[in-house]
Scaffold this motif. Structure first.
Motif, PDB file in Angstrom:
ATOM      1  N   VAL A   1      17.733 -55.695  22.024  1.00 24.69           N
ATOM      2  CA  VAL A   1      16.590 -55.607  20.932  1.00 24.69           C
ATOM      3  C   VAL A   1      16.701 -54.195  20.185  1.00 24.69           C
ATOM      4  CG1 VAL A   1      13.944 -55.475  20.866  1.00 24.69           C
ATOM      5  CG2 VAL A   1      15.093 -57.264  22.383  1.00 24.69           C
ATOM      6  N   ALA A   2      16.977 -53.262  20.905  1.00 22.43           N
ATOM      7  CA  ALA A   2      16.802 -51.872  20.187  1.00 22.43           C
ATOM      8  C   ALA A   2      17.907 -51.751  19.179  1.00 22.43           C
ATOM      9  CB  ALA A   2      17.048 -50.818  21.174  1.00 22.43           C
ATOM     10  N   SER A   3      19.226 -52.301  19.680  1.00 23.81           N
ATOM     11  CA  SER A   3      20.281 -52.533  18.798  1.00 23.81           C
ATOM     12  C   SER A   3      20.393 -53.228  17.296  1.00 23.81           C
ATOM     13  CB  SER A   3      21.735 -52.686  19.294  1.00 23.81           C
ATOM     14  OG  SER A   3      21.950 -51.817  20.518  1.00 23.81           O
ATOM     15  N   GLU A   4      19.432 -54.160  17.699  1.00 26.93           N
ATOM     16  CA  GLU A   4      19.042 -55.174  16.733  1.00 26.93           C
ATOM     17  C   GLU A   4      18.236 -54.712  15.624  1.00 26.93           C
ATOM     18  OE1 GLU A   4      19.567 -59.058  14.895  1.00 26.93           O
ATOM     19  OE2 GLU A   4      20.726 -58.123  16.585  1.00 26.93           O
ATOM     20  N   ALA A   5      17.315 -53.821  15.975  1.00 28.30           N
ATOM     21  CA  ALA A   5      16.232 -53.208  15.289  1.00 28.30           C
ATOM     22  C   ALA A   5      17.075 -52.241  14.389  1.00 28.30           C
ATOM     23  CB  ALA A   5      15.206 -52.317  16.102  1.00 28.30           C
ATOM     24  N   ILE A   6      17.851 -51.401  14.995  1.00 30.79           N
ATOM     25  CA  ILE A   6      18.615 -50.497  14.270  1.00 30.79           C
ATOM     26  C   ILE A   6      19.524 -50.939  13.170  1.00 30.79           C
ATOM     27  CG2 ILE A   6      20.510 -48.504  14.325  1.00 30.79           C
ATOM     28  CD1 ILE A   6      19.295 -47.759  17.072  1.00 30.79           C
ATOM     29  N   GLN A   7      20.199 -52.163  13.643  1.00 27.33           N
ATOM     30  CA  GLN A   7      21.027 -52.954  12.377  1.00 27.33           C
ATOM     31  C   GLN A   7      20.175 -53.407  11.287  1.00 27.33           C
ATOM     32  OE1 GLN A   7      23.372 -55.793  14.839  1.00 27.33           O
ATOM     33  NE2 GLN A   7      23.790 -54.491  16.170  1.00 27.33           N
TER      34      GLN A   7
ATOM     35  N   ILE B   1      17.293 -52.230  10.211  1.00 25.40           N
ATOM     36  CA  ILE B   1      16.825 -51.047   9.299  1.00 25.40           C
ATOM     37  C   ILE B   1      18.010 -50.615   8.497  1.00 25.40           C
ATOM     38  CG2 ILE B   1      16.208 -48.778   9.233  1.00 25.40           C
ATOM     39  CD1 ILE B   1      14.858 -49.276  11.678  1.00 25.40           C
ATOM     40  N   ARG B   2      19.395 -50.750   9.120  1.00 24.65           N
ATOM     41  CA  ARG B   2      20.320 -50.558   8.134  1.00 24.65           C
ATOM     42  C   ARG B   2      20.774 -51.238   7.218  1.00 24.65           C
ATOM     43  NH1 ARG B   2      23.066 -45.711   9.645  1.00 24.65           N
ATOM     44  NH2 ARG B   2      22.591 -45.325  12.085  1.00 24.65           N
ATOM     45  N   ARG B   3      20.554 -52.526   7.260  1.00 29.89           N
ATOM     46  CA  ARG B   3      20.742 -53.432   6.276  1.00 29.89           C
ATOM     47  C   ARG B   3      19.870 -53.317   4.998  1.00 29.89           C
ATOM     48  NH1 ARG B   3      20.824 -57.152  10.838  1.00 29.89           N
ATOM     49  NH2 ARG B   3      18.853 -58.204   9.918  1.00 29.89           N
ATOM     50  N   GLN B   4      18.871 -52.788   5.114  1.00 29.38           N
ATOM     51  CA  GLN B   4      17.674 -53.049   4.016  1.00 29.38           C
ATOM     52  C   GLN B   4      18.110 -51.983   2.795  1.00 29.38           C
ATOM     53  OE1 GLN B   4      15.415 -55.164   4.742  1.00 29.38           O
ATOM     54  NE2 GLN B   4      16.652 -54.992   6.606  1.00 29.38           N
ATOM     55  N   ASP B   5      17.497 -52.764   1.540  1.00 32.17           N
ATOM     56  CA  ASP B   5      18.033 -52.013   0.464  1.00 32.17           C
ATOM     57  C   ASP B   5      16.540 -51.579  -0.121  1.00 32.17           C
ATOM     58  OD1 ASP B   5      16.542 -54.403  -0.292  1.00 32.17           O
ATOM     59  OD2 ASP B   5      18.183 -55.234  -0.966  1.00 32.17           O
TER      60      ASP B   5
ATOM     61  N   LYS C   1      15.716 -41.526   8.944  1.00 33.12           N
ATOM     62  CA  LYS C   1      16.207 -40.365   8.109  1.00 33.12           C
ATOM     63  C   LYS C   1      17.254 -40.514   7.550  1.00 33.12           C
ATOM     64  CE  LYS C   1      13.205 -37.579  11.096  1.00 33.12           C
ATOM     65  NZ  LYS C   1      13.030 -36.387  12.458  1.00 33.12           N
ATOM     66  N   GLU C   2      18.221 -41.118   8.387  1.00 31.07           N
ATOM     67  CA  GLU C   2      19.544 -41.251   7.676  1.00 31.07           C
ATOM     68  C   GLU C   2      19.707 -42.043   6.607  1.00 31.07           C
ATOM     69  OE1 GLU C   2      22.180 -42.660  10.827  1.00 31.07           O
ATOM     70  OE2 GLU C   2      21.939 -40.928  12.305  1.00 31.07           O
ATOM     71  N   MET C   3      18.789 -43.063   6.545  1.00 23.94           N
ATOM     72  CA  MET C   3      18.711 -44.232   5.464  1.00 23.94           C
ATOM     73  C   MET C   3      17.903 -43.713   4.357  1.00 23.94           C
ATOM     74  SD  MET C   3      21.015 -46.545   6.581  1.00 23.94           S
ATOM     75  CE  MET C   3      20.596 -47.813   5.224  1.00 23.94           C
ATOM     76  N   ASP C   4      17.171 -42.499   4.475  1.00 22.68           N
ATOM     77  CA  ASP C   4      16.363 -42.089   3.316  1.00 22.68           C
ATOM     78  C   ASP C   4      15.168 -42.910   3.254  1.00 22.68           C
ATOM     79  OD1 ASP C   4      15.839 -39.812   1.927  1.00 22.68           O
ATOM     80  OD2 ASP C   4      16.583 -41.233   0.082  1.00 22.68           O
ATOM     81  N   LEU C   5      14.784 -43.652   4.450  1.00 21.96           N
ATOM     82  CA  LEU C   5      13.712 -44.555   4.531  1.00 21.96           C
ATOM     83  C   LEU C   5      12.363 -43.628   4.982  1.00 21.96           C
ATOM     84  CD1 LEU C   5      15.293 -47.653   5.532  1.00 21.96           C
ATOM     85  CD2 LEU C   5      14.365 -47.119   3.294  1.00 21.96           C
ATOM     86  N   ASP C   6      12.534 -42.420   5.601  1.00 19.14           N
ATOM     87  CA  ASP C   6      11.671 -41.804   6.409  1.00 19.14           C
ATOM     88  C   ASP C   6      10.293 -41.550   5.796  1.00 19.14           C
ATOM     89  OD1 ASP C   6      11.135 -40.615   8.983  1.00 19.14           O
ATOM     90  OD2 ASP C   6      11.081 -38.556   7.971  1.00 19.14           O
TER      91      ASP C   6
END
Length: 467
Positions: A204-210, A212-216, A279-284
């Motif tokens: 579940v935690a890994s899915e959440a990170i994935q 977030i990384r897919r968002q535009d 933070k990495e995705m500049d979404l913070d």
């Protein structure tokens, strides 16, 4: 002469009309993280001394910590129903972990969820983790993908979610087989694994990170419903299932307490990873992150909530309508908008989430809601929410109970023995002194409010003469 004045004026108007409209402020992403059976006192920032929660403590320093936040109920399903619909347990569809009809725990097409509301305004919506408001079989209408979520990964059934090593999870409406082996598995996936490979929380935690990384640039709503630290009830006193006991393996604690603490620290670590991903995705700075729990701490799976003082200074645990059963940790973080290291003593509850999300999405909340918009108090902790109705809860397991909070006064009424308790939370937050015999007029007034605070439903009937 007149012509020389008119022409520049006309040109100004034409140029003004051709200029692009001023862009509206960005609508924030919303990440709502829900723990399962985590007590008010289980986090360091709420007074916990032995269980390590450095990332949630840091989240509290970077955001706002609420001291009087209430779950929707004292057990799982109704609390989540309140969160999703903005209606308290006297009005919402699912009012308990059971019910009188097969559809008592299923949302219907005419139930407006916060996910559907946000989806309709252009948000990308996802639920990752535990649902508990609709399953396959009885009816498909309550499934997350039929209730406003574009994406779903996790458990549909709350009993299935007891098992941290299930043989399968769900992706949207399709089973995803895992490598765990669960002998004598029940039809809803409940059981105890004999071969443990895939720990569901980690997936579940890994899915959440994935996700977030897919968002535009499209705003998103992620409802991340962890199962930690709920017990696997089917495993008896070994129900605190965890791959390892780090960092508590060498303590002299009972094994269930090591497991309980290790679960919370593992979740805390993954929340740290999630915040770092933002933070990495500049979404913070454009993401409101909320962390809370669905109800108070449990005494299941061998866990003893007294061992590490999981309910903090409050009386009661899960399945109680005392503060320990419904008052929960609640942290909100939104850099640049929510003041850092701020403390909010205003009473809030799960029903407030839907109107708050509507305000963030710049749309109207439904007229029928039991919550209020919290955006002003998120920006300024001294600003009290504009609330006209008291807080109300009802609980349907065994002895039907009701509770109502108005200002500092809280009343609890039980149906079978007709007992009534009254507490002044301003002076006695631990609910140690029942003032009902001394305030008969106030008790009568609050009992009348109890009666007015609920609507009858065949799914959750009360016995004739109970109330």
């Amino acid at each position: 002469m007149r012509r020389s004045i008119l022409i520049p004026g006309m040109m100004f108007l034409l140029l003004s009309c051709s200029l692009p409209a001023k862009p509206s402020p960005l609508r924030p992403n919303i990440l709502f993280i829900l723990a399962d059976d985590l007590g008010y006192g289980d986090l360091g920032c709420y007074g916990q001394k032995r269980i390590r929660t450095p990332h949630l403590d840091q989240m509290a320093r970077e955001g706002m910590r609420f001291t009087q936040a209430y779950a929707g109920s004292t057990v799982c399903a109704p609390s989540r129903c309140v969160l999703m619909t903005g209606l308290h347990t006297g009005h919402c569809r699912v009012r308990g972990n059971g019910g009188a009809t097969p559809l008592a725990q299923v949302l219907r097409p005419n139930d407006l969820t916060v996910a559907r509301l946000l989806q309709q305004t252009g948000y990308r919506t996802a639920l990752i983790g535990k649902w508990g408001l609709g399953d396959v079989g009885t009816s498909q209408v309550g499934l997350p993908t039929r209730q406003g979520f574009h994406e779903f990964f996790g458990y549909l059934n709350q009993s299935h979610a007891h098992n941290y090593y299930p043989s399968y999870l769900w992706r949207n409406e399709t089973k995803v087989n895992l490598r765990n082996v669960v002998p004598n598995e029940r039809p809803n996936g409940t059981g105890v694994a004999s071969q443990r490979v895939d720990y569901s929380h980690d997936l579940v935690a890994s899915e959440a990170i994935q996700f977030i990384r897919r968002q535009d640039k499209t705003p998103f709503f992620l409802y991340l419903a962890f199962t930690i630290p709920h017990a696997n009830n089917e495993a008896g006193k070994s129900g605190m299932e965890i791959p390892n006991l780090y960092p508590y393996e060498n303590t002299d604690w009972p094994a269930p307490q090591k497991g309980h603490a290790a679960m919370i620290t593992r979740m805390d670590h993954d929340i740290g990873r999630i915040l770092e991903t933002l933070k990495e995705m500049d979404l913070d700075r454009n993401t409101l992150v909320i962390f809370t729990s669905d109800n108070g701490p449990h005494r299941e799976g061998g866990n003893n909530p007294d061992f590490n003082d999981s309910n903090g200074p409050f009386r009661g645990i899960k399945r109680d309508l005392y503060e320990g059963g419904i008052r929960v940790p609640f942290i909100a973080r939104w850099p640049g908008t929510v003041p850092a290291n701020s403390l909010n003593r205003q009473p809030i509850w799960f029903a407030d989430f839907l109107p708050t999300a509507a305000a963030l999405a710049k749309t109207s909340a439904p007229v029928r809601t039991d919550g209020v918009n919290l955006v002003p108090t998120l920006r300024n902790p001294s600003r009290a929410p504009r609330r006209s109705q008291p807080f109300y809860w009802e609980f349907h397991e065994g002895n039907f109970q009701q509770a109502l909070l108005k200002d500092r006064w809280k009343i609890i009424r039980r149906a079978k023995d007709k007992t009534v308790e009254l507490y002044d939370l301003g002076q006695d937050p631990g609910e140690t002194k029942n003032l009902a015999p001394s305030y008969l007029r106030l008790v009568k007034n609050l009992e009348e409010r109890l009666d007015r605070s609920r609507t009858e439903t065949p799914d959750w009937p009360t016995q004739k003469g109970q109330l």
